[in-house]
Scaffold this motif. Structure first.
Motif, PDB file in Angstrom:
ATOM      1  N   ALA A 154       0.813  -1.228   0.000  1.00 58.91           N
ATOM      2  CA  ALA A 154       0.000   0.000   0.000  1.00 58.91           C
ATOM      3  C   ALA A 154       0.840   1.269   0.000  1.00 58.91           C
ATOM      4  N   ALA A 155       2.101   1.166   0.416  1.00 56.63           N
ATOM      5  CA  ALA A 155       2.949   2.358   0.547  1.00 56.63           C
ATOM      6  C   ALA A 155       3.483   2.804  -0.814  1.00 56.63           C
ATOM      7  N   PRO A 156       3.836   4.088  -0.945  1.00 52.72           N
ATOM      8  CA  PRO A 156       4.480   4.562  -2.174  1.00 52.72           C
ATOM      9  C   PRO A 156       5.909   4.030  -2.257  1.00 52.72           C
ATOM     10  N   PRO A 157       6.561   4.079  -3.424  1.00 53.47           N
ATOM     11  CA  PRO A 157       6.114   4.807  -4.622  1.00 53.47           C
ATOM     12  C   PRO A 157       5.162   4.038  -5.528  1.00 53.47           C
ATOM     13  N   ILE A 158       5.031   2.698  -5.357  1.00 54.69           N
ATOM     14  CA  ILE A 158       4.188   1.907  -6.256  1.00 54.69           C
ATOM     15  C   ILE A 158       3.005   1.339  -5.477  1.00 54.69           C
ATOM     16  N   ASN A 159       1.811   1.835  -5.765  1.00 54.97           N
ATOM     17  CA  ASN A 159       0.582   1.287  -5.189  1.00 54.97           C
ATOM     18  C   ASN A 159      -0.344   0.971  -6.360  1.00 54.97           C
ATOM     19  N   ILE A 160      -0.431  -0.310  -6.705  1.00 52.87           N
ATOM     20  CA  ILE A 160      -1.172  -0.700  -7.902  1.00 52.87           C
ATOM     21  C   ILE A 160      -2.672  -0.415  -7.780  1.00 52.87           C
ATOM     22  N   PRO A 161      -3.331  -0.730  -6.638  1.00 52.99           N
ATOM     23  CA  PRO A 161      -4.758  -0.373  -6.537  1.00 52.99           C
ATOM     24  C   PRO A 161      -5.015   1.120  -6.746  1.00 52.99           C
ATOM     25  N   ALA A 162      -4.120   1.976  -6.237  1.00 48.52           N
ATOM     26  CA  ALA A 162      -4.282   3.424  -6.458  1.00 48.52           C
ATOM     27  C   ALA A 162      -4.150   3.760  -7.937  1.00 48.52           C
ATOM     28  N   MET A 163      -3.226   3.093  -8.612  1.00 49.26           N
ATOM     29  CA  MET A 163      -3.074   3.306 -10.059  1.00 49.26           C
ATOM     30  C   MET A 163      -4.328   2.864 -10.803  1.00 49.26           C
ATOM     31  N   LEU A 164      -4.903   1.718 -10.386  1.00 49.49           N
ATOM     32  CA  LEU A 164      -6.106   1.201 -11.036  1.00 49.49           C
ATOM     33  C   LEU A 164      -7.288   2.142 -10.824  1.00 49.49           C
ATOM     34  N   ILE A 165      -7.446   2.616  -9.583  1.00 50.47           N
ATOM     35  CA  ILE A 165      -8.545   3.534  -9.279  1.00 50.47           C
ATOM     36  C   ILE A 165      -8.360   4.854 -10.035  1.00 50.47           C
ATOM     37  N   GLY A 166      -7.134   5.367 -10.006  1.00 49.20           N
ATOM     38  CA  GLY A 166      -6.853   6.609 -10.728  1.00 49.20           C
ATOM     39  C   GLY A 166      -7.068   6.460 -12.222  1.00 49.20           C
ATOM     40  N   LEU A 364      -9.126   4.455  -0.371  1.00 47.78           N
ATOM     41  CA  LEU A 364      -9.765   3.320  -1.037  1.00 47.78           C
ATOM     42  C   LEU A 364      -8.727   2.281  -1.457  1.00 47.78           C
ATOM     43  N   ALA A 365      -7.605   2.739  -1.996  1.00 49.92           N
ATOM     44  CA  ALA A 365      -6.541   1.825  -2.414  1.00 49.92           C
ATOM     45  C   ALA A 365      -5.961   1.085  -1.210  1.00 49.92           C
ATOM     46  N   PHE A 366      -5.752   1.808  -0.121  1.00 50.09           N
ATOM     47  CA  PHE A 366      -5.238   1.209   1.113  1.00 50.09           C
ATOM     48  C   PHE A 366      -6.187   0.122   1.610  1.00 50.09           C
ATOM     49  N   THR A 367      -7.492   0.395   1.572  1.00 53.79           N
ATOM     50  CA  THR A 367      -8.485  -0.574   2.028  1.00 53.79           C
ATOM     51  C   THR A 367      -8.501  -1.806   1.128  1.00 53.79           C
ATOM     52  N   CYS A 368      -8.342  -1.602  -0.179  1.00 55.03           N
ATOM     53  CA  CYS A 368      -8.276  -2.740  -1.104  1.00 55.03           C
ATOM     54  C   CYS A 368      -7.099  -3.658  -0.759  1.00 55.03           C
ATOM     55  N   CYS A 369      -5.966  -3.055  -0.432  1.00 57.44           N
ATOM     56  CA  CYS A 369      -4.766  -3.844  -0.111  1.00 57.44           C
ATOM     57  C   CYS A 369      -4.998  -4.772   1.078  1.00 57.44           C
TER      58      CYS A 369
END
Length: 425
Positions: A154-166, A364-369
């Motif tokens: 969930a941490a940066p620099p790479i958060n795939i769920p955040a990329m998907l949501i974005g 939301l991305a953090f919760t998905c993780c």
């Protein structure tokens, strides 16, 4: 019943049956779900859309692939072993700091690959013996590794769920670092101290040294850590100095990997890289499956139907669903949860409140993780349990309180998005 709802139910039904009953991989299950939705929606088998969906997240797949190569170099060169030994031998008198630093080591592979599995199988496998060595019970050590791997994911620099949501709302992956650090670091620190601190009193350093690989650090010295330093410097400089040539994340990983070939233990790079990519292929395939699923979800109108339906249910329901349904869906695929649920929920929250969209997307991305803890799949949890040679159930029990703490932090953040907007700069 609306045709869009029928398509959505058909897609989810075929996906769940394929994955949980027939036991097909998530990637293939999502592809079959997408085909089922297209057929029900009267679109036939839309090869063009399936093909386009496969390459929706090609940038993310390239980042994961190059990051995995970098992790292979760091691991095989001996840098992670040396780092573990250095942390324990230098900070054993301050057990709280020692545990936090070990937690960051567990998180590191997940931070740069976006995969909790990569974190467990690389750094987790190296840190687990250290945690057991200092007296932490197996079930608690497994829980620390599982939560640490997910916090790294969930941490940066790479958060795939955040990329998907974005990507689902045309939001660039910029400004997420601050909110994601705020969400992950306190949760990681709480977890490792809550589960492990009471077992780390009166450590016998001589006994620990006999079980740690302290020689590799002495043999290669400071240069062993050069790949990690080069990576951090290039990532920071490329963001902090606009005039600096924009190398791109993939090229930065490749440059850092090349440096690592000359700084530590020698190994067969081609063979180890092939093995590393073999473990990465399931993650890349999941992204292809998610891309196809979302493409068809949009094609048949089901994606818009979800947003419109959520708008009529009220924000209380959306908030409750965010912290219950979303992590539960992550039991099947955290990436699927981000795309299928995360994107519509973000759109609903943006339209109904004056919230900061980047902070909301990060939550939301953090919760998905966190879905990587959920049985039956529980990728991070099951692999962590295997590493400490236990079944998943005792590990899962020790993950409950850290999980609830993570949810509490996420709730606080999503209710105060505007106050946290300064983190997105």
């Amino acid at each position: 019943m609306d045709l869009e709802l029928i398509c959505l139910l058909a897609m989810l039904g075929v996906f769940l049956v394929s994955n949980m009953v027939i036991k097909l991989p998530v990637s293939l299950s999502m592809m079959f779900g997408a085909i089922a939705g297209a057929l029900v929606g009267g679109q036939g088998i839309p090869l063009r859309h399936l093909f386009e969906g496969t390459f929706t997240y090609v940038d993310t797949m390239l980042i994961i692939s190059t990051a995995m190569l970098f992790m292979t170099v760091v691991q095989k060169s001996g840098a992670l072993e040396a780092l573990n030994a250095a942390i324990v031998t230098r900070f054993y008198k301050i057990p709280a700091l020692m545990l936090v630093l070990l937690m960051f080591v567990i998180m590191f592979p997940g931070m740069i690959t976006g995969s909790s599995t990569a974190a467990v199988l690389s750094a987790g496998a190296l840190v687990a013996p250290v945690l057991l060595m200092i007296g932490i019970p197996r079930e608690k050590a497994g829980a620390i590794i599982a939560i640490g791997a997910i916090m790294g994911m969930a941490a940066p620099p790479i958060n795939i769920p955040a990329m998907l949501i974005g990507g689902g709302v045309d939001m660039p992956y910029i400004g997420f670092d601050g909110p994601l650090f705020l969400l992950t670091i306190p949760c990681a620190v709480f977890t490792v101290l809550f589960l492990g601190l009471k077992y780390c009193k009166n450590l016998d350093i001589e006994k620990l040294k006999s079980q740690l690989n302290t020689e590799i650090g002495k043999e290669y010295g400071f240069k062993l850590y050069l790949p990690i330093i080069v990576l951090i410097v290039l990532l920071v400089v490329s963001k902090a100095l606009p005039s600096f040539p924009q190398l791109g994340t993939c090229l930065i990983f490749l440059i850092s990997s090349f440096v690592g070939l000359f700084t530590g233990r020698k190994f067969n790079f081609l063979k180890e890289s092939a093995d590393a990519m073999e473990t990465t292929i399931p993650v890349l395939a999941k992204l292809m499956g998610v891309g196809m699923f979302i493409q068809v979800l949009t094609l048949v109108g089901a994606r818009g139907w979800i947003v419109v339906s959520c708008l009529g249910l009220g924000m209380v329901f959306v908030y409750i669903a965010t912290f219950t349904i979303m992590p539960a869906f992550g039991a099947v695929s955290s990436y699927g949860a981000a795309s299928v649920i995360g994107v519509p929920f973000l759109l609903v929250m943006i339209q109904n409140t004056s919230c900061n969209d980047i902070v909301v997307a990060a939550v939301l991305a953090f919760t998905c993780c966190l879905g990587d803890l959920m049985p039956p799949t529980a990728l991070a949890g099951n692999y962590a349990a295997q590493i400490v040679e236990l079944k998943y159930k005792p590990v899962l029990k020790n993950c409950i309180i850290p999980f609830l703490f993570c949810i509490a932090v996420a709730v606080v953040c999503i209710l105060n998005t505007n106050a946290l907007s300064f983190l997105t700069v």
